[in-house]
Design an enzyme around this catalytic site. Sequence first.
Site, PDB file in Angstrom:
ATOM      1  N   VAL A  44       0.695  -1.130  -0.150  1.00  0.00           N
ATOM      2  CA  VAL A  44       0.162   0.011   0.104  1.00  0.00           C
ATOM      3  C   VAL A  44       1.058   1.168   0.065  1.00  0.00           C
ATOM      4  O   VAL A  44       0.549   2.114  -0.599  1.00  0.00           O
ATOM      5  CB  VAL A  44      -0.992  -0.096   1.328  1.00  0.00           C
ATOM      6  CG1 VAL A  44      -1.788   1.401   1.114  1.00  0.00           C
ATOM      7  CG2 VAL A  44      -2.004  -1.200   1.186  1.00  0.00           C
ATOM      8  N   CYS A  45       1.982   1.339   0.864  1.00  0.00           N
ATOM      9  CA  CYS A  45       2.923   2.424   1.012  1.00  0.00           C
ATOM     10  C   CYS A  45       3.460   2.758  -0.434  1.00  0.00           C
ATOM     11  O   CYS A  45       3.690   3.920  -0.585  1.00  0.00           O
ATOM     12  CB  CYS A  45       3.669   2.274   2.194  1.00  0.00           C
ATOM     13  SG  CYS A  45       2.969   2.011   3.739  1.00  0.00           S
ATOM     14  N   THR A  46       3.901   1.708  -1.075  1.00  0.00           N
ATOM     15  CA  THR A  46       4.539   1.874  -2.350  1.00  0.00           C
ATOM     16  C   THR A  46       3.593   2.601  -3.474  1.00  0.00           C
ATOM     17  O   THR A  46       4.138   3.499  -3.827  1.00  0.00           O
ATOM     18  CB  THR A  46       4.887   0.564  -2.881  1.00  0.00           C
ATOM     19  OG1 THR A  46       5.747  -0.228  -2.135  1.00  0.00           O
ATOM     20  CG2 THR A  46       5.645   0.599  -4.577  1.00  0.00           C
TER      21      THR A  46
END
Length: 220
Positions: A44-46
């Site tokens: 998700v953070c990517t």
Amino acid sequence: MTLSIGSTAPNFTAQTTQGSIHFHDWMGDSWAILFSHPKAFTPVCTTELGYMAGLGEEFAKRDTKILGLSVDSSQDNRDWLPDIEEVSGNKIDYPVVGDSDLQVAKLYNMLPADEAGNAEGRTAADNATVRAVYIIGPDKKIRAVLLYPMSSGRNFDEVLRLLDSVQLTERKGVATPVNWQKGDDVIIPPSLSDEDAKAKYPDGWDEKKPYLRVIQEPID
């Protein structure tokens, strides 16, 4: 220390993907967005870091600097950047703090102040609460805080919209209604009397209710 809107954003010194920074000095007289992540190489953070990079010019227009944070070493974050850029197609030209000693996460109430250890051996689940967005003004005061669960990607278009609202309301002394977008009508705050409002807005306003007075967005 409990942080809320109006609190001074804690200052810190940290290593980033672009070298060491002193947060308040790095901000200077600009606004800042500090947004945090549980760990490098998380899915998700990517997507989030890449999308934020695509909005870089929009934030720059608003005199706002972007600072990411991940509970990892700066080298881990540097190794992560190529993946982010490949997935998003956007170059990450803002610094990402490597919060390997958990210092910043603790300062910003994202981890308990008495949390022991460092980033080594910690999983994303251990750092699940490190999922915050802080909007910080040039006076280093916190203007807004957004908190998200680890599995839900953040809406950075909304962060940009919120920044527009905060900057406009401070600059013009107005308020923004539900779902406001830049260019929409705004609200005269109830704290401004009708007498003072007439002096400030001689063209008048649309009175929905005595406490709900609407005008066009003031133009600089």
